[in-house]
Motif scaffolding. Structure first.
Motif, short mmCIF file in Angstrom:
data_model
loop_
_atom_site.label_atom_id
_atom_site.label_comp_id
_atom_site.label_asym_id
_atom_site.label_seq_id
_atom_site.Cartn_x
_atom_site.Cartn_y
_atom_site.Cartn_z
N GLU A 90 -5.77 -34.02 18.48
CA GLU A 90 -5.06 -33.85 16.70
C GLU A 90 -5.28 -34.87 16.30
O GLU A 90 -5.50 -34.88 15.32
CB GLU A 90 -4.51 -32.79 17.29
N SER A 91 -4.27 -36.01 16.69
CA SER A 91 -4.14 -37.30 16.17
C SER A 91 -5.40 -37.99 15.91
O SER A 91 -5.74 -38.43 14.58
CB SER A 91 -3.68 -38.30 17.00
N ILE A 92 -6.44 -37.99 16.77
CA ILE A 92 -7.52 -39.04 17.14
C ILE A 92 -8.40 -37.79 15.38
O ILE A 92 -9.20 -38.74 14.90
CB ILE A 92 -8.66 -38.95 17.94
N GLN A 93 -8.45 -36.79 15.55
CA GLN A 93 -9.32 -35.89 14.88
C GLN A 93 -8.70 -36.33 13.46
O GLN A 93 -9.59 -36.28 11.95
CB GLN A 93 -8.94 -34.82 14.92
N PHE A 94 -7.38 -36.45 13.13
CA PHE A 94 -7.06 -36.69 11.67
C PHE A 94 -6.87 -37.53 11.02
O PHE A 94 -7.61 -38.07 10.75
CB PHE A 94 -5.11 -36.20 11.97
N ALA A 95 -6.80 -38.79 12.45
CA ALA A 95 -7.36 -40.17 12.65
C ALA A 95 -8.22 -40.93 12.02
O ALA A 95 -9.02 -40.74 10.76
CB ALA A 95 -7.30 -41.30 13.22
N GLN A 96 -9.58 -39.94 12.50
CA GLN A 96 -10.99 -40.03 11.70
C GLN A 96 -11.82 -39.26 10.50
O GLN A 96 -11.76 -39.84 9.37
CB GLN A 96 -11.49 -39.17 12.69
N LYS A 97 -10.42 -38.03 10.28
CA LYS A 97 -10.69 -37.29 8.99
C LYS A 97 -10.52 -38.29 8.06
O LYS A 97 -11.05 -37.89 6.93
CB LYS A 97 -9.60 -35.97 8.93
N HIS A 98 -9.22 -39.24 7.62
CA HIS A 98 -8.53 -40.10 7.11
C HIS A 98 -9.19 -41.61 6.89
O HIS A 98 -8.61 -42.27 6.30
CB HIS A 98 -7.52 -39.73 6.96
N ASN A 99 -9.48 -41.66 8.12
CA ASN A 99 -10.45 -43.74 8.16
C ASN A 99 -8.74 -43.98 8.87
O ASN A 99 -8.62 -45.14 7.63
CB ASN A 99 -11.00 -43.63 7.00
N ILE A 100 -7.57 -43.65 9.18
CA ILE A 100 -6.74 -44.19 9.58
C ILE A 100 -6.45 -45.13 10.75
O ILE A 100 -6.70 -44.07 12.01
CB ILE A 100 -5.45 -43.35 8.47
N PRO A 101 -6.64 -46.40 11.13
CA PRO A 101 -6.66 -46.23 12.42
C PRO A 101 -5.05 -45.97 12.99
O PRO A 101 -4.67 -46.05 12.57
CB PRO A 101 -6.66 -48.15 12.90
N ILE A 102 -4.94 -45.42 14.43
CA ILE A 102 -3.73 -45.30 15.39
C ILE A 102 -4.09 -46.73 15.77
O ILE A 102 -4.37 -46.99 16.94
CB ILE A 102 -4.37 -43.97 15.76
N ALA A 103 -2.44 -46.73 16.71
CA ALA A 103 -1.85 -47.42 17.29
C ALA A 103 -1.28 -47.04 18.34
O ALA A 103 0.14 -46.71 17.48
CB ALA A 103 -0.76 -49.18 17.07
N HIS A 104 -1.43 -46.77 19.31
CA HIS A 104 0.00 -45.90 19.99
C HIS A 104 0.06 -46.95 21.70
O HIS A 104 -0.50 -48.00 21.72
CB HIS A 104 -0.69 -44.58 20.78
N ASP A 105 1.80 -46.67 21.81
CA ASP A 105 2.57 -47.60 21.97
C ASP A 105 2.87 -47.09 22.86
O ASP A 105 3.57 -46.14 23.44
CB ASP A 105 3.82 -48.19 21.43
N SER A 106 2.43 -47.08 24.38
CA SER A 106 2.85 -46.58 25.85
C SER A 106 3.34 -47.47 26.50
O SER A 106 3.01 -47.19 27.42
CB SER A 106 1.05 -46.47 26.35
N ALA A 107 4.68 -47.92 25.96
CA ALA A 107 5.12 -48.91 26.63
C ALA A 107 5.99 -48.38 27.85
O ALA A 107 5.81 -48.95 28.85
CB ALA A 107 6.24 -49.08 26.05
N TYR A 108 5.78 -46.70 27.78
CA TYR A 108 6.77 -46.39 28.93
C TYR A 108 5.86 -45.34 29.91
O TYR A 108 6.07 -43.94 30.21
CB TYR A 108 7.31 -45.15 28.34
#
Ligand code: PLP
Length: 391
Positions: free
Chosen positions: A190-208
């Motif tokens: 869902e997040s990737i779909q949203f990002a693609q629709k609005h052309n906003i890169p996502i930075a996912h922090d997976s420290a844990y």
């Protein structure tokens, strides 16, 4: 005289610097403090990793300037890790970059992607670096409230249109600090779909990403089809292998973003010490039973702490990941009042939720990264001394 720029001048004191000062004052006055405030693993770095670091320092070739983009062994180890854990293929040359701890990359990706005035979408509550890096880049942040009733996931529909139009980056973080919330792959889709629709890169922090319990396995956002077109994932050796002092992490995913970040970095730092990168590669490539073992320790501590909290009427569901507990303060308290009361009554330091953003008000965070006996002692003090306070 004030020598700081407006950018630096607007930064509030580092959260843990404040807490550390208070802690030092109390220790000086003879109080036995148990610090459940900071997230720095007490468990030692596994011996085989330290041994590898020492061996690598003996090779004179390893003591020169490292490669800007990270040594081949480390980047290959990250790519192998992604294939092994998630079935994700990464090109170690163009889709992986070594970082001097993931905090460094998280801070530097902001000026890599935004111009002054642009917006960054930030989970609230969250790791303070997302917000501070945005301020230092003369950007603006938009808080995306994480509510318990939404399983601490942001509601993308609530972001105002004007903000979306000027947003150049979104941060996400699961398993989450401070919320300990976890997600499954559909949320990332869902997040990737949203990002693609609005052309906003996502930075996912997976420290844990590897600090998880029982049968739960944290997904990678890069498992989503098409994720590499719009997303990167930050990872760290710090929490998984108790390697916070090594300062080694990575970013993986979209090659344009990684290339842009590496331009900024190659004009700022010159990479991490090669023996550290090689020891980190070794950590990723060797037997992972130390990780399972450490997670069992955290789980045991978590169970004890949840029971202690229950005895004072604070109930939370056991988290599936991270080494934090995120809990509501008892009725009648603000976060600050409760934390102060706990410190005064028990000598136990916990973190007020609002330190991680306005939506953290009404909550507190407990870190499980202290020796188990000390944690039990904290639980005893909570059981014995806090009942009267909250009861
Ligand atoms: C600890 C932490 C980091 C930073 O880890 P390093 O790799 O040691 O810099 C990043 N994000 C979150 C959410 C953390 O808790």
């Amino acid at each position: 005289m004030n020598f700081s720029s407006g950018r630096v001048g607007q930064i509030p004191p580092y959260l843990f610097a404040e807490i550390n000062k208070k802690k030092a004052e109390m220790i000086n006055s003879g109080i036995d403090i148990i610090d459940l405030g900071i997230g720095d693993p007490d468990l030692p770095t596994p011996k085989h990793i330290v041994k590898k670091l020492m061996e690598e320092t003996q090779d004179p070739g390893n003591l020169k300037y490292p490669s800007f983009v990270g040594c081949v062994e480390f980047k290959q180890a990250v790519a192998d890790f992604y294939f092994r854990e998630y079935g994700v293929h990464l090109d170690p040359d163009t889709e992986v970059l070594a970082l001097i701890g993931s905090k460094e990359g998280i801070a530097h990706i902001v000026p890599t992607l935004i111009d002054p005035g642009d917006y960054v979408l930030i989970p609230d509550p969250s790791y303070p670096v997302y917000r501070m890096a945005t301020l230092l880049a003369n950007g603006q942040y938009h808080n995306m409230p994480l509510k318990k009733e939404n399983n601490y996931q942001p509601d993308f529909d609530e972001i105002p249109k004007e903000v979306l139009e000027c947003s150049k980056l979104m941060f996400l973080n699961y398993p989450g600090n401070p919320t300990a919330a976890t997600v499954d792959l559909p949320f990332f889709k869902e997040s990737i779909q949203f990002a693609q629709k609005h052309n906003i890169p996502i930075a996912h922090d997976s420290a844990y990403n590897m600090v998880t319990f029982d049968a739960y396995k944290a997904p990678s956002i890069l498992q989503v089809e098409g994720a590499k077109e719009i997303a990167v994932e930050f990872g760290s050796l710090s929490k998984t292998y108790s390697m916070t002092g090594f300062r080694i992490g990575y970013v993986a995913g979209n090659r344009e973003i990684i290339k842009a970040l590496s331009i900024l970095k190659s004009n700022t730092d010159t990479g991490q010490f090669t023996p550290i990168q090689k020891a980190a590669a070794y950590a990723l490539n060797s037997d992972q039973s130390c990780v399972t073992q450490y997670n069992q320790v955290y789980k045991k501590r978590m169970t004890a702490l949840l029971e202690g909290l229950k005895s004072i009427g604070v109930e939370v569901e056991p988290p599936k990941g991270s080494f934090f507990i995120w809990a509501p303060v008892p009725k009648g308290y603000t976060s600050a009042e409760f934390v102060t009361s706990v410190l005064e009554q028990t000598g136990v330091i916990i973190t007020p939720g609002n330190a991680f953003g306005p939506s953290g008000e009404g909550y507190f965070r407990v870190s499980l990264s202290v020796p188990t006996e000390r944690l039990y002692e904290a639980v005893n003090r909570i059981k014995q001394k806090l009942k009267s306070v909250v009861g």
